[in-house]
Design a protein around this motif. Sequence first.
Motif, PDB file in Angstrom:
ATOM      1  N   ALA A  67      42.756   7.260   9.830  1.00  0.00           N
ATOM      2  CA  ALA A  67      41.361   7.616  10.101  1.00  0.00           C
ATOM      3  C   ALA A  67      40.904   8.744   9.185  1.00  0.00           C
ATOM      4  O   ALA A  67      39.825   8.678   8.584  1.00  0.00           O
ATOM      5  CB  ALA A  67      41.200   8.024  11.565  1.00  0.00           C
ATOM      6  N   LEU A  68      41.727   9.760   9.075  1.00  0.00           N
ATOM      7  CA  LEU A  68      41.393  10.899   8.210  1.00  0.00           C
ATOM      8  C   LEU A  68      41.206  10.444   6.766  1.00  0.00           C
ATOM      9  O   LEU A  68      40.193  10.752   6.128  1.00  0.00           O
ATOM     10  CB  LEU A  68      42.503  11.946   8.300  1.00  0.00           C
ATOM     11  CG  LEU A  68      42.416  13.117   7.334  1.00  0.00           C
ATOM     12  CD1 LEU A  68      41.217  13.983   7.665  1.00  0.00           C
ATOM     13  CD2 LEU A  68      43.688  13.932   7.388  1.00  0.00           C
ATOM     14  N   ARG A  86      30.686  16.679  10.589  1.00  0.00           N
ATOM     15  CA  ARG A  86      31.726  15.689  10.274  1.00  0.00           C
ATOM     16  C   ARG A  86      32.987  16.369   9.756  1.00  0.00           C
ATOM     17  O   ARG A  86      34.106  16.015  10.135  1.00  0.00           O
ATOM     18  CB  ARG A  86      31.196  14.727   9.215  1.00  0.00           C
ATOM     19  CG  ARG A  86      31.329  13.317   9.654  1.00  0.00           C
ATOM     20  CD  ARG A  86      30.691  12.351   8.713  1.00  0.00           C
ATOM     21  NE  ARG A  86      31.488  11.149   8.866  1.00  0.00           N
ATOM     22  CZ  ARG A  86      31.558  10.180   8.024  1.00  0.00           C
ATOM     23  NH1 ARG A  86      30.861  10.226   6.923  1.00  0.00           N
ATOM     24  NH2 ARG A  86      32.306   9.147   8.254  1.00  0.00           N
ATOM     25  N   VAL A  87      32.821  17.339   8.885  1.00  0.00           N
ATOM     26  CA  VAL A  87      33.960  18.066   8.337  1.00  0.00           C
ATOM     27  C   VAL A  87      34.690  18.821   9.445  1.00  0.00           C
ATOM     28  O   VAL A  87      35.925  18.853   9.481  1.00  0.00           O
ATOM     29  CB  VAL A  87      33.513  19.001   7.197  1.00  0.00           C
ATOM     30  CG1 VAL A  87      34.646  19.919   6.758  1.00  0.00           C
ATOM     31  CG2 VAL A  87      32.989  18.188   6.018  1.00  0.00           C
ATOM     32  N   LEU A  88      33.956  19.415  10.376  1.00  0.00           N
ATOM     33  CA  LEU A  88      34.587  20.113  11.499  1.00  0.00           C
ATOM     34  C   LEU A  88      35.406  19.152  12.364  1.00  0.00           C
ATOM     35  O   LEU A  88      36.512  19.489  12.796  1.00  0.00           O
ATOM     36  CB  LEU A  88      33.540  20.834  12.343  1.00  0.00           C
ATOM     37  CG  LEU A  88      32.916  22.068  11.700  1.00  0.00           C
ATOM     38  CD1 LEU A  88      31.778  22.595  12.565  1.00  0.00           C
ATOM     39  CD2 LEU A  88      33.967  23.144  11.468  1.00  0.00           C
ATOM     40  N   PHE A  89      34.889  17.959  12.596  1.00  0.00           N
ATOM     41  CA  PHE A  89      35.647  16.978  13.373  1.00  0.00           C
ATOM     42  C   PHE A  89      36.887  16.508  12.612  1.00  0.00           C
ATOM     43  O   PHE A  89      37.930  16.246  13.209  1.00  0.00           O
ATOM     44  CB  PHE A  89      34.771  15.797  13.785  1.00  0.00           C
ATOM     45  CG  PHE A  89      33.902  16.095  14.969  1.00  0.00           C
ATOM     46  CD1 PHE A  89      34.458  16.434  16.195  1.00  0.00           C
ATOM     47  CD2 PHE A  89      32.528  16.046  14.862  1.00  0.00           C
ATOM     48  CE1 PHE A  89      33.663  16.725  17.290  1.00  0.00           C
ATOM     49  CE2 PHE A  89      31.728  16.326  15.951  1.00  0.00           C
ATOM     50  CZ  PHE A  89      32.287  16.661  17.179  1.00  0.00           C
ATOM     51  N   ILE A  90      36.784  16.397  11.302  1.00  0.00           N
ATOM     52  CA  ILE A  90      37.959  16.054  10.493  1.00  0.00           C
ATOM     53  C   ILE A  90      39.018  17.140  10.621  1.00  0.00           C
ATOM     54  O   ILE A  90      40.209  16.846  10.784  1.00  0.00           O
ATOM     55  CB  ILE A  90      37.558  15.830   9.015  1.00  0.00           C
ATOM     56  CG1 ILE A  90      36.739  14.549   8.877  1.00  0.00           C
ATOM     57  CG2 ILE A  90      38.792  15.775   8.116  1.00  0.00           C
ATOM     58  CD1 ILE A  90      36.077  14.380   7.525  1.00  0.00           C
ATOM     59  N   LEU A  91      38.593  18.390  10.562  1.00  0.00           N
ATOM     60  CA  LEU A  91      39.537  19.495  10.733  1.00  0.00           C
ATOM     61  C   LEU A  91      40.173  19.456  12.120  1.00  0.00           C
ATOM     62  O   LEU A  91      41.368  19.748  12.279  1.00  0.00           O
ATOM     63  CB  LEU A  91      38.842  20.830  10.484  1.00  0.00           C
ATOM     64  CG  LEU A  91      38.400  21.079   9.043  1.00  0.00           C
ATOM     65  CD1 LEU A  91      37.585  22.369   8.950  1.00  0.00           C
ATOM     66  CD2 LEU A  91      39.579  21.107   8.104  1.00  0.00           C
ATOM     67  N   GLY A  92      39.390  19.083  13.130  1.00  0.00           N
ATOM     68  CA  GLY A  92      39.947  18.923  14.476  1.00  0.00           C
ATOM     69  C   GLY A  92      40.994  17.821  14.525  1.00  0.00           C
ATOM     70  O   GLY A  92      42.031  17.958  15.182  1.00  0.00           O
ATOM     71  N   LEU A  93      40.740  16.740  13.817  1.00  0.00           N
ATOM     72  CA  LEU A  93      41.707  15.642  13.749  1.00  0.00           C
ATOM     73  C   LEU A  93      43.006  16.102  13.086  1.00  0.00           C
ATOM     74  O   LEU A  93      44.102  15.803  13.566  1.00  0.00           O
ATOM     75  CB  LEU A  93      41.103  14.460  12.985  1.00  0.00           C
ATOM     76  CG  LEU A  93      41.952  13.206  12.841  1.00  0.00           C
ATOM     77  CD1 LEU A  93      42.357  12.656  14.199  1.00  0.00           C
ATOM     78  CD2 LEU A  93      41.189  12.159  12.057  1.00  0.00           C
ATOM     79  N   ILE A  94      42.875  16.864  12.011  1.00  0.00           N
ATOM     80  CA  ILE A  94      44.065  17.409  11.343  1.00  0.00           C
ATOM     81  C   ILE A  94      44.843  18.310  12.291  1.00  0.00           C
ATOM     82  O   ILE A  94      46.072  18.245  12.360  1.00  0.00           O
ATOM     83  CB  ILE A  94      43.657  18.169  10.061  1.00  0.00           C
ATOM     84  CG1 ILE A  94      43.112  17.184   9.023  1.00  0.00           C
ATOM     85  CG2 ILE A  94      44.840  18.947   9.486  1.00  0.00           C
ATOM     86  CD1 ILE A  94      42.446  17.843   7.843  1.00  0.00           C
ATOM     87  N   ALA A  95      44.144  19.130  13.056  1.00  0.00           N
ATOM     88  CA  ALA A  95      44.806  20.013  14.018  1.00  0.00           C
ATOM     89  C   ALA A  95      45.551  19.202  15.081  1.00  0.00           C
ATOM     90  O   ALA A  95      46.675  19.550  15.461  1.00  0.00           O
ATOM     91  CB  ALA A  95      43.785  20.936  14.674  1.00  0.00           C
ATOM     92  N   CYS A  96      44.953  18.109  15.532  1.00  0.00           N
ATOM     93  CA  CYS A  96      45.613  17.258  16.529  1.00  0.00           C
ATOM     94  C   CYS A  96      46.862  16.588  15.954  1.00  0.00           C
ATOM     95  O   CYS A  96      47.893  16.502  16.628  1.00  0.00           O
ATOM     96  CB  CYS A  96      44.645  16.209  17.054  1.00  0.00           C
ATOM     97  SG  CYS A  96      43.336  16.902  18.079  1.00  0.00           S
ATOM     98  N   ILE A  97      46.772  16.115  14.722  1.00  0.00           N
ATOM     99  CA  ILE A  97      47.936  15.498  14.076  1.00  0.00           C
ATOM    100  C   ILE A  97      49.065  16.528  13.945  1.00  0.00           C
ATOM    101  O   ILE A  97      50.222  16.249  14.268  1.00  0.00           O
ATOM    102  CB  ILE A  97      47.552  14.918  12.695  1.00  0.00           C
ATOM    103  CG1 ILE A  97      46.633  13.706  12.866  1.00  0.00           C
ATOM    104  CG2 ILE A  97      48.794  14.529  11.899  1.00  0.00           C
ATOM    105  CD1 ILE A  97      45.993  13.227  11.571  1.00  0.00           C
ATOM    106  N   ALA A  98      48.726  17.726  13.489  1.00  0.00           N
ATOM    107  CA  ALA A  98      49.729  18.776  13.353  1.00  0.00           C
ATOM    108  C   ALA A  98      50.323  19.141  14.710  1.00  0.00           C
ATOM    109  O   ALA A  98      51.540  19.343  14.835  1.00  0.00           O
ATOM    110  CB  ALA A  98      49.110  20.006  12.692  1.00  0.00           C
ATOM    111  N   GLY A  99      49.484  19.211  15.732  1.00  0.00           N
ATOM    112  CA  GLY A  99      49.973  19.517  17.078  1.00  0.00           C
ATOM    113  C   GLY A  99      50.952  18.473  17.585  1.00  0.00           C
ATOM    114  O   GLY A  99      51.976  18.810  18.186  1.00  0.00           O
TER     115      GLY A  99
END
Length: 106
Positions: A67-68, A86-99
């Motif tokens: 998705a990213l 949109r960029v903020l939500f992408i950063l949130g997705l990255i944070a979730c993947i890392a988590g």
Amino acid sequence: MAWIYLIIGGLFEVGFTTCMRYTDGFKNIPWTSAFIVCIALSMYFLELATRNIPLGTAYAIWTGIGALGTVVIGMIWFQEPSTITRVLFILGLIACIAGLKLTSGH
């Protein structure tokens, strides 16, 4: 090695979603062939990764990478919107993947 397989699988997911854009209803044979190869390799590497990474974690990260990557390709290659939201939500997705990676126990 399982995490490397998972990343490779996720990148091939980006490949098949990008190829899908050009298949023209699966009538464009070269792009359709690339789509099929990418999806097969994506699934292959996901299967290799799930031998050592919990299935739920692997699947969530695999789809997250896909998705990213697809969103980023869309913004860069296809001039899709790249708003701050949109960029903020992408950063949130990255944070979730890392988590998920950090809490997987592997």
